[in-house]
Design an enzyme around this catalytic site. Structure first.
Site, PDB file in Angstrom:
ATOM      1  N   HIS A   1      -8.777  34.993  23.735  1.00  9.43           N
ATOM      2  CA  HIS A   1      -9.986  35.389  24.147  1.00  9.43           C
ATOM      3  C   HIS A   1     -11.431  35.435  23.486  1.00  9.43           C
ATOM      4  CE1 HIS A   1     -11.371  38.569  27.698  1.00  9.43           C
ATOM      5  NE2 HIS A   1     -11.997  38.632  27.162  1.00  9.43           N
ATOM      6  N   GLU A   2     -11.234  36.154  22.695  1.00  9.08           N
ATOM      7  CA  GLU A   2     -12.573  36.249  21.592  1.00  9.08           C
ATOM      8  C   GLU A   2     -13.045  34.957  21.353  1.00  9.08           C
ATOM      9  OE1 GLU A   2     -13.261  39.343  22.417  1.00  9.08           O
ATOM     10  OE2 GLU A   2     -11.466  40.157  23.276  1.00  9.08           O
TER      11      GLU A   2
ATOM     12  N   CYS B   1     -11.731  41.950  30.082  1.00 11.28           N
ATOM     13  CA  CYS B   1     -12.797  41.897  29.286  1.00 11.28           C
ATOM     14  C   CYS B   1     -14.346  42.894  29.828  1.00 11.28           C
ATOM     15  CB  CYS B   1     -13.618  40.348  29.757  1.00 11.28           C
ATOM     16  SG  CYS B   1     -14.857  39.999  28.609  1.00 11.28           S
TER      17      CYS B   1
END
Ligand code: NI
Length: 185
Positions: free
Chosen positions: A158-159, A115
């Site tokens: 994830h986003e 990230c």
């Protein structure tokens, strides 16, 4: 253009807040930010440029990571094949996303998730759905559906987590037994 220092680090409290739904029409300022975010990710994936500008490679970026608490993110997927002379990319602009269905199968990235807001190595794996169907809006406010799998499915989840104030570091598991029930990709 966005700079690495524009991206919030994991110590920043804003990353743990829930972002707000986007209202259409999308303000010009957000359209501009979306372009900058896509440009940043693309450059970060081209080695010569990334080195020169000191960019860590990234595939996805959510608005909250640059301090905008609105529910949108972008993903730049490299789609280069052997036939291509230069790197090719596919852009995704995802606004107000909702997961409408997903596989039962769980996967995880063998090399671990990264990230742009987490500037350290993190041990352990993150369970994600192998396939996900998402409903979202484009920049013009048109609703669409997209089905993603494997690495892209991980990236989307994830986003979407970012929009809900969750970092992948909060989803890490280290338990071998649980890990054995999932497929590594
Ligand atoms: Ni992230």
């Amino acid at each position: 253009m966005l700079k690495p220092e524009d991206i919030l680090d994991e110590v920043d409290k804003r990353l743990y807040k829930i972002s707000e739904e986007v209202k259409f029409p999308l303000p010009k300022e957000d359209k501009k930010k979306i372009k900058e975010m896509l440009d940043y990710l693309k450059k970060s994936q081209i080695e010569e440029i990334a080195e020169k500008l000191n960019l860590r490679p990234g595939m996805g970026l959510s608005a909250v990571q640059i301090g905008i608490l609105k529910r949108y993110f972008v993903i730049v997927e490299e789609i280069t094949t052997e036939k291509d002379k230069e790197q090719k990319f596919k852009n995704y602009i995802i606004i107000n996303p909702k997961i409408i269905s997903h596989s039962e199968e769980i996967i995880y990235s063998e090399v671990g998730e990264g990230c742009l807001s987490v500037n350290r190595d993190v041990e352990g794996i993150v369970p994600r759905y192998a396939r996900t169907t998402i409903e979202a809006y484009d920049e013009d406010g048109n609703k669409f559906e997209i089905r993603v799998r494997e690495e892209l499915s991980i990236a989307f989840q994830h986003e979407i987590d970012h929009l809900n104030g969750i970092l992948f570091t909060q989803r890490i598991i280290n338990d071998e037994q649980t890990k054995n029930t999932m497929r590594a990709i």
